[in-house]
Design an enzyme around this catalytic site. Structure first.
Site, PDB file in Angstrom:
ATOM      1  N   SER A 236       0.839  -1.191   0.000  1.00 57.26           N
ATOM      2  CA  SER A 236       0.000   0.000   0.000  1.00 57.26           C
ATOM      3  C   SER A 236       0.882   1.252   0.000  1.00 57.26           C
ATOM      4  O   SER A 236       1.679   1.436  -0.913  1.00 57.26           O
ATOM      5  CB  SER A 236      -0.958  -0.050   1.183  1.00 57.26           C
ATOM      6  OG  SER A 236      -1.959   0.934   1.072  1.00 57.26           O
TER       7      SER A 236
ATOM      8  N   GLU B  96      -8.919  -5.067  -4.661  1.00 54.85           N
ATOM      9  CA  GLU B  96      -8.323  -4.059  -3.782  1.00 54.85           C
ATOM     10  C   GLU B  96      -9.357  -3.058  -3.246  1.00 54.85           C
ATOM     11  O   GLU B  96      -9.389  -2.733  -2.060  1.00 54.85           O
ATOM     12  CB  GLU B  96      -7.259  -3.255  -4.556  1.00 54.85           C
ATOM     13  CG  GLU B  96      -6.094  -4.050  -5.075  1.00 54.85           C
ATOM     14  CD  GLU B  96      -4.933  -4.130  -4.100  1.00 54.85           C
ATOM     15  OE1 GLU B  96      -5.099  -3.703  -2.940  1.00 54.85           O
ATOM     16  OE2 GLU B  96      -3.867  -4.624  -4.497  1.00 54.85           O
TER      17      GLU B  96
ATOM     18  N   HIS C  30      -7.793  -5.345  -0.471  1.00 54.18           N
ATOM     19  CA  HIS C  30      -6.551  -4.672  -0.133  1.00 54.18           C
ATOM     20  C   HIS C  30      -6.071  -5.137   1.241  1.00 54.18           C
ATOM     21  O   HIS C  30      -6.858  -5.199   2.188  1.00 54.18           O
ATOM     22  CB  HIS C  30      -6.808  -3.161  -0.120  1.00 54.18           C
ATOM     23  CG  HIS C  30      -5.606  -2.302   0.047  1.00 54.18           C
ATOM     24  ND1 HIS C  30      -4.662  -2.145  -0.935  1.00 54.18           N
ATOM     25  CD2 HIS C  30      -5.207  -1.514   1.082  1.00 54.18           C
ATOM     26  CE1 HIS C  30      -3.733  -1.308  -0.528  1.00 54.18           C
ATOM     27  NE2 HIS C  30      -4.037  -0.913   0.712  1.00 54.18           N
TER      28      HIS C  30
END
Length: 493
Positions: free
Chosen positions: A193, A309, A402
């Site tokens: 991330s 995600e 995610h």
């Protein structure tokens, strides 16, 4: 029995503790406290210790919103102390003798939350016979603000100070890691991330390039930077809304919380998080992300995303982000014009599933493919992946969301609350997937290749490893939508 281990490094003498197969050195300061008039400035290397430093506990994390109440956070092994004096790192090593490859993992959290302590390195260090390093860096407006654009020439402000913190930590690794049994010439930088966005920055900025030999990017690229014009616009709004017309001195008197609240009140028209890294045209030039990727340091790279995600942002209120189809279409229009935006938007239904697919492609998957294309076209070894394994337990509705890769790579991530991702029941097939992924990552850290069963990526074939309960190799798995996105390139707006 816990035994103390003493070493002498360039930074001074340190004392760690052996726990089973691994020696832990926790909370080592790598920078001088960025406090007072230096709270927004370039970091300074920590002076050598005058007496042995007892590296027995994690250092304070950067000021941030609490993810959970402090007692529960302590149960989860999370840092519950926050301080502007946050520049510390952690080292896990099988033995302080030898010369092992090194994995430096940069935590995510949207540049506003997170800490290196959330990613215990014991399992990876022991499993792979590698040295693992995690670190803290400045977050929020302390680390990511446009004040250098608003007050040019004032050395109390540095663009993307949090990324400069990370670079200082990498420099510390180069100078000290041999004393921990690591090889400074075989350092892999990795992140997920915001950590992955950070790795991309280190790949394309000259100042970071001496400090690593390989890279791993999990769910994030340069496209999540603000362009310089947008940073200047936000800076002008902050200057007006925070009462800075007579100069920046009030910024040094506000507590971190009051600083955040004042900034949020001052900037009304923004997408997602205000405190995001931006293009400063010094460290990071004015070229668009794809062109920057072509000029990245020529190192082997693992790069990929999870399949779903964007469900993390549509369904969870952790990070503020506009997730409607109209807002995403408008963002594409700013990159590519209204006609291309309408064509792109037409690929996705205006329902939950369609918005997740649209957001995943816009923010993560298509920028990742573009970065992989350009890095591979420059002659580098690239290994592309997509994780399709779906979360269990409370996050099951989010699919392959995610951050679902984190409990697969880090055996102790979120323990004892891993059931949030993994569910309550043992799952041998999921365990086997986690072992395969860890082994691929560790082979790459050791050898620069993740294994013979994972072929290299090339722009012509876009060969991609699809991780799931049963792994498979697929050529150009996003071919239908990827063709429509070809050439659409830009920074966050």
């Amino acid at each position: 029995m816990v035994a103390e281990v003493r070493i002498e490094a360039a930074c001074g003498r340190l004392v760690g503790r052996r726990h089973g197969d691994v020696v832990r050195f926790l909370g080592i300061p790598y920078g001088e406290p960025p406090i007072g008039q230096r709270r927004f400035a370039r970091p300074e290397a920590k002076a050598a210790f005058a007496r042995p430093f007892e590296a027995f506990s994690f250092g304070a994390a950067a000021p941030q919103r609490r993810a959970m109440p402090a007692p529960i956070g302590r149960m989860a092994g999370l840092v519950t102390e926050f301080s502007e004096d946050c520049l510390s790192l952690n080292v896990w090593t099988p033995d302080v003798r030898g010369k092992r490859p090194v994995l430096v993992f940069i935590h995510g959290g949207g540049f506003i939350i997170g800490a290196g302590s959330q990613y215990p390195g014991d399992d990876l260090a022991a499993r792979g016979d590698v040295v693992v390093v995690t670190l803290n860096y400045r977050l929020g407006l302390l680390g990511f603000n446009p004040f250098a654009e608003v007050f040019p020439g004032d050395e109390r402000f540095a663009a993307n100070a949090g990324l400069l913190d990370q670079r200082l930590a990498l420099q510390w690794v180069r100078e000290n890691i041999a004393a921990f049994g690591g090889d400074p010439g075989r350092v892999t930088i990795a992140g997920e991330s915001a950590g992955s966005v950070s790795v991309a920055w280190h790949l394309v900025t000259k100042g970071s390039q001496p400090f690593y030999a390989r890279a791993i990017m999990q769910s994030g690229t340069l496209s999540l930077f603000y362009g310089r014009d947008r940073a200047r616009q936000i800076g002008a709004e902050l200057r007006r809304g925070m009462g800075l017309s007579h100069g920046p001195d009030p910024l040094f008197a506000l507590s971190p919380k009051r600083l955040h609240d004042a900034a949020a009140a001052a900037v009304e028209n923004h997408t997602g998080v205000i405190s995001r890294p931006h293009v400063d045209e010094c460290e990071l030039g004015s070229a668009l992300p794809a062109a920057l990727a072509k000029a990245a340091k020529p190192v082997p790279l693992i790069i990929g995303t999870t399949r779903d995600e964007f469900s993390f942002f549509t369904d969870l209120p952790l990070l503020p982000m506009k997730t409607g189809k109209a807002e995403m279409t408008a963002m594409v229009a700013r990159f590519a014009g209204p006609q291309a935006a309408e064509q792109i938007a037409g690929l996705y239904a205006d329902d939950r599933r369609g918005r997740i697919a649209f957001g995943t492609d816009l923010v993560f998957r298509m920028p990742t493919i573009a970065f992989a294309d350009n890095h591979a076209a420059a002659g580098n070894a690239v290994f592309s992946y997509r994780l399709d394994w779906e979360a269990k337990g409370p996050l099951a509705r989010l699919g392959a969301t995610h951050s679902v890769d984190l409990p697969l790579i880090f055996a102790d991530f979120m323990r004892p609350f891993r059931a949030v991702y993994l569910g309550l029941l043992p799952d041998p097939r999921r365990h086997e997937l986690a072992v395969r992924m860890r082994d691929h990552w560790l082979r790459f850290v050791r050898d620069g290749r993740p294994g013979a069963d994972w072929p290299a990526y090339a722009p012509e074939a876009r060969t991609t490893m699809i991780f799931g309960l049963k792994d498979r190799i697929v050529a150009d798995p996003e071919a239908a939508r990827r063709a429509a996105w070809q050439g659409i390139d830009g920074f966050a707006t």
